[in-house]
Design a protein around this motif. Structure first.
Motif, PDB file in Angstrom:
ATOM      1  N   SER A 193       1.054  -0.909  -5.502  1.00 35.48           N
ATOM      2  CA  SER A 193       0.210  -0.931  -4.237  1.00 35.48           C
ATOM      3  C   SER A 193       1.206  -0.777  -3.118  1.00 35.48           C
ATOM      4  O   SER A 193       0.891   0.019  -2.027  1.00 35.48           O
ATOM      5  N   ASP A 195      -5.415   3.665   2.434  1.00 34.75           N
ATOM      6  CA  ASP A 195      -4.590   3.112   3.121  1.00 34.75           C
ATOM      7  C   ASP A 195      -4.964   1.635   3.770  1.00 34.75           C
ATOM      8  O   ASP A 195      -6.122   1.497   3.672  1.00 34.75           O
ATOM      9  N   THR A 196      -4.013   0.624   3.360  1.00 35.47           N
ATOM     10  CA  THR A 196      -4.452  -0.878   3.519  1.00 35.47           C
ATOM     11  C   THR A 196      -3.826  -1.512   4.806  1.00 35.47           C
ATOM     12  O   THR A 196      -4.071  -2.633   5.221  1.00 35.47           O
ATOM     13  N   HIS A 211      -1.244  -2.547   5.547  1.00 37.99           N
ATOM     14  CA  HIS A 211      -0.090  -3.821   5.229  1.00 37.99           C
ATOM     15  C   HIS A 211       1.224  -3.439   5.597  1.00 37.99           C
ATOM     16  O   HIS A 211       1.815  -4.229   6.569  1.00 37.99           O
ATOM     17  N   SER A 238       1.719   1.544   1.816  1.00 33.55           N
ATOM     18  CA  SER A 238       0.758   0.456   1.142  1.00 33.55           C
ATOM     19  C   SER A 238      -0.676   1.130   0.900  1.00 33.55           C
ATOM     20  O   SER A 238      -1.129   1.638   1.809  1.00 33.55           O
ATOM     21  N   LYS A 239      -0.906   0.968  -0.243  1.00 31.54           N
ATOM     22  CA  LYS A 239      -2.201   1.520  -0.676  1.00 31.54           C
ATOM     23  C   LYS A 239      -3.192   0.522  -1.450  1.00 31.54           C
ATOM     24  O   LYS A 239      -2.780  -0.328  -2.264  1.00 31.54           O
ATOM     25  N   GLY A 240      -4.433   0.553  -1.411  1.00 34.38           N
ATOM     26  CA  GLY A 240      -5.397   0.029  -2.472  1.00 34.38           C
ATOM     27  C   GLY A 240      -5.832   1.034  -3.384  1.00 34.38           C
ATOM     28  O   GLY A 240      -5.429   2.345  -3.210  1.00 34.38           O
ATOM     29  N   THR A 290      -7.266  -4.190  -3.644  1.00 32.91           N
ATOM     30  CA  THR A 290      -6.730  -4.006  -2.266  1.00 32.91           C
ATOM     31  C   THR A 290      -5.195  -4.078  -2.038  1.00 32.91           C
ATOM     32  O   THR A 290      -4.776  -3.639  -1.028  1.00 32.91           O
ATOM     33  N   ILE A 335      -3.327  -6.393   1.998  1.00 29.55           N
ATOM     34  CA  ILE A 335      -4.221  -5.545   3.064  1.00 29.55           C
ATOM     35  C   ILE A 335      -4.241  -6.511   4.269  1.00 29.55           C
ATOM     36  O   ILE A 335      -4.406  -7.716   4.688  1.00 29.55           O
ATOM     37  N   ASN A 394      -6.241   1.280   8.255  1.00 28.94           N
ATOM     38  CA  ASN A 394      -6.535   1.110   6.925  1.00 28.94           C
ATOM     39  C   ASN A 394      -7.898   1.682   6.798  1.00 28.94           C
ATOM     40  O   ASN A 394      -8.733   2.050   7.695  1.00 28.94           O
ATOM     41  N   ILE A 422     -11.698   0.898   4.478  1.00 28.07           N
ATOM     42  CA  ILE A 422     -12.354  -0.007   3.977  1.00 28.07           C
ATOM     43  C   ILE A 422     -13.381   0.766   3.032  1.00 28.07           C
ATOM     44  O   ILE A 422     -14.593   1.173   3.717  1.00 28.07           O
ATOM     45  N   THR A 428      -9.629  -8.705  -4.476  1.00 28.64           N
ATOM     46  CA  THR A 428      -9.097  -8.674  -3.293  1.00 28.64           C
ATOM     47  C   THR A 428      -7.835  -9.675  -3.223  1.00 28.64           C
ATOM     48  O   THR A 428      -8.261 -11.054  -3.875  1.00 28.64           O
TER      49      THR A 428
END
Length: 319
Positions: free
Chosen positions: A35, A83-84, A86, A90-92, A101, A104, A115, A117, A125
Motif C-alpha cells: 500500500s 489514492d488514500t 496518507h 499511498s494506495k488502497g 484501505t 488512509i 483520496n 473513497i 480498514t
C-alpha cells in the motif's frame, strides 16, 4: 472470497487466486499488494516469484531503505489502485467488490494527493485511531497556533526543531512551515524530501543539518529545522538543545491522549496525523456503503464494536 489474518498479514483467497495485502514476505504465485512505503507495510523479504502490485512512488521510497521492488506493476486487470491521501504514493486496493484501505487520511485539509473513497461490499480498514478520544483539531487551527509559537520563540532568538516521522509527517511540516527562514533539514528528512521533489511533490528545498553546522549557520539564530520524530533522549535532539538552545515541537496523532505519554515527549506537542481520526473512520465506513467491515491495525476490537452498535456488521481480523 475468504479473508484471513495470518502471521504474514491479510490474505484474501478466491477459487483461483491468493491476494496478500501488505505481506511481510512475498508469496510466490500470488498477488502481493504493497500500500505504501512506511517500513511497517513493506516486505522484509523480496523475491521474483510473486506479482508485486504497488505505486511507482512506493518503489522509489522503498529503495531508500534498501528494498528493491523493480519487478513490480501498478496496473493489473480486475484491480484498481485507489489514492488514500496518507503519504506520497499511498494506495488502497479495490478488487472483487472489496476495498482494502492500507493507511488512509480523508481529511478535507490534507496536503497529500486527494483520496478516493469507492463504494464496496466488503471493507478492510485500518483503525489506528479507532477510539472516540481521537478527534483531531482542524489543520488551520494547528497551523495558526504553531506559527504563533514559532513567532514567539523567534522573537527571543530561539531556534526551533519541528519533529515528525521522516517519511510522511516531515513532508507535511515542510509544506506548512517552510515560509520560516532560514530552514534546514535533518539529513534523513532531506534525503526523503529530495526524492519526493523528484517525484513531483511541491516542497521547498534546503540544506542538511550537517552542512549547516559545518558552515557555521546553526550559530546564527534563530532558525527552523525539520527532523524525524526523535525522543528528547535522542543524541541528535539532545545536542541541538544543549549546543544551540533549540526548542522542540513534536507532531503526532497521539499528542492529546492522556494514556499514551510518547505523544507528549517534547517541549511542545501538537495533534497532527496523516491517518483518519475516529470520526473520519466512521465517515469512511458510511461512505463506502460496505455490508461487511473488517478492522486491522490499531483499536480493532473497539472500533469494530462501535460499528456493530450503530448497525454495521463488523469484526476484527486477528493474528
Amino acid at each position: 472470497m475468504q479473508i484471513n489474518y495470518t502471521k504474514n498479514g491479510v490474505c484474501c483467497k478466491t477459487k483461483n487466486l491468493s491476494i496478500n495485502l501488505d505481506p511481510k514476505h512475498l508469496i510466490p504465485k500470488s498477488i502481493n499488494f504493497i500500500s505504501h512505503a512506511h517500513k511497517d507495510h513493506l516486505p522484509t523479504v523480496i523475491n521474483n516469484d510473486g506479482i508485486i502490485l504497488t505505486s511507482i512512488e512506493t518503489t522509489k521510497i522503498a529503495s531508500l531503505y534498501g528494498i528493491d521492488m523493480k519487478n513490480f506493476t501498478n496496473s493489473l486487470n480486475g484491480f484498481s489502485l485507489i489514492d488514500t491521501g496518507h503519504v506520497i504514493g499511498s494506495k488502497g486496493l479495490l478488487f472483487n467488490d472489496t476495498f482494502y484501505t492500507g493507511d488512509i487520511c480523508i481529511r478535507d485539509e490534507r496536503i497529500t494527493k486527494n483520496n478516493q473513497i469507492p463504494e464496496c461490499k466488503t471493507l478492510i480498514t485500518e483503525c489506528t485511531f479507532g477510539l472516540p478520544e481521537f478527534a483531531f483539531p482542524k489543520l488551520s487551527e494547528i497551523v495558526r497556533n504553531v506559527n504563533k509559537l514559532i513567532s514567539r520563540l523567534y522573537s527571543k532568538g530561539i531556534p526551533v526543531l519541528l519533529l515528525g516521522h521522516a517519511f510522511g509527517k516531515a513532508q507535511i511540516l515542510t509544506k506548512l512551515f517552510s515560509h520560516w527562514t532560514p530552514i534546514y533539514y535533518q539529513h534523513k528528512v532531506k534525503q526523503i524530501n529530495d526524492l519526493c521533489i523528484k517525484l513531483g511533490m511541491d516542497l521547498k528545498s534546503g540544506i542538511s543539518d550537517m552542512e549547516a553546522e559545518k558552515c557555521g549557520l546553526l550559530y546564527k539564530k534563530p532558525w527552523i529545522m525539520i527532523a524525524p520524530f526523535f525522543s528528547e533522549k535522542n543524541q541528535f535532539v539532545a545536542r541541538m538543545k544543549s549546543k544551540f538552545g533549540a526548542v522542540t515541537i513534536g507532531f503526532t496523532g497521539w499528542a492529546n491522549s492522556k494514556r499514551f505519554y510518547f505523544g507528549r515527549q517534547h517541549d511542545y506537542s501538537f495533534s497532527l496525523s496523516d491517518h483518519c481520526d475516529f470520526n473520519e473512520l466512521v465517515d469512511l465506513v458510511h461512505r463506502t456503503k460496505a455490508e461487511k467491515v473488517y478492522t486491522i491495525h490499531g483499536f480493532t476490537k473497539e472500533f469494530s464494536n462501535h460499528l456493530n452498535k450503530i448497525g454495521i456488521d463488523s469484526e476484527p481480523l486477528h493474528k
